[in-house]
Design an enzyme around this catalytic site. Sequence first.
Site: not given
Length: 508
Positions: A172, A57, A35
Amino acid sequence: MSGKVYLTGAGPGDPKLITVRALEALQRSDVVVYDRLVSPQLFMYVKPDAELIYVGKQPDRHTMKQEEINRLLVEYALRGLTVTRLKGGDPTVFGRVGEEAEALAQHGIEYDIIPGVSSVHAVPAYAGIPITHRDYASSFCVVTGHERPEKLASSLNWQHLAHAADTLIFLMGVGRLEVICEQLMKHGRNPATPVALVRWGTKPEQETLVGTLADIVGKVRESGFSSPAVIVVGDVVTLRERLSWMEKRPLFGKRVLVTRARTQASEMVRRIEELGGEAVPFPVLSIEPVQDEDRLAALDEALSQLASYGWIVFTSVNGVEHFFRRLRELRLDIRLASGARFAAVGPATAAALLDRGIVPEELPGRFQAEGLVESLLPKLKPGERVLIPRSSIARDVLPEALEAAGCAVTAVDVYDNKPAQASARWIVDMLEAGEIHIVTFASSSSVHHMIDALNGYGVHQPEVLLNRCKIVCIGPITEAAARERGLAVSATANESTIDAMIELLCSL
């Protein structure tokens, strides 16, 4: 027969926070699916032929959808390969590991879930904010902020969440910060409640912004603060003023590339990390004993005559180590050289001799061959025999000067200095991304091997890429080699020692 998949947490960013078990999984894997927040430094532990697949991402862009990642893991495992799925932090904390495990289970593929150090507590800790404290907080709650604003209001019970715990941690959630603050205040959380945003926590790029529920959104807009960041809400944030530790260290914010051989890099890496920097060990050279028959025969012949030498001169720690290594292999006793006097270039070489019970008589002020010549010449007698165990690429300054003074010099290779057989792709990526701040060179050979390694990975102008960083050299010989290869040297240590290098790094 299908392979196996390790669903693994890499930790929050600092590569040293990966667990031992996760590291073992990396080392045995044929494929690594990783990631965005995974440290590239971890790739130095994978097999040279392992396939690295980026599926990271970002808030506005996904390299690969989750369903595609699931299929990828299944496909590689069904080929009989060992796969590590490497995620930032802990894979079970908003890491969608459950979906990946379900896909593997449906196909009868064996898998392990390896927990990681979570950013939930590690990132605040690196910013000096413990998420619990006897006097401030006895509970904490972790919430994902990575949802659409309209969904955020409906999927979370804000009335209960506002007072669910003393400390609230949002992952996030920077893009949803305004909604988070509004909802918490709307449902009774005091607008004066302290808030901290910690960006790139545990990494040299770490930044911390502190405010309150009432003003933090304005501060974020004013400063341009952006993701990825952990949001901490609660009175524990006030502890940061007293407990901030990482950001006060002299090398904090600096990522330093250490190009020394693997056997030599550990001390410098340790010192950099103790001072708050992030050391990136990238061994561009390998120190190996002489093996070809002709040079080995010359070395053995020289060692068989130990009793005949008036001086034995060592120009490096490696020379000491490989000299004594060959003595052991030949079952020769160092007491055969009882009539010899020993000399060393620099304190590290002298210390290596002291460790073997030998006190060198000469330690020049300048830790290079020229300094040793100046110190030795007044002591030498014409015709005296001198043995110099050295590297295969050593300069001839010392033996030529001693021969000119009338000495009988035997210079023999005891070790080879070769390019290390290591993958350089990940380090190219770090350099191109501007993630390396300082590059250190402790020998002229490390300069040449580094540039050759970058050339080998398709970098057409490695000097241009390296010159984006500050270049630090251990001494004038290394500096000359760096400038010869087109590097803009930022600083050179005034002594050719690790202590001097560390002091220089702290001053940059």
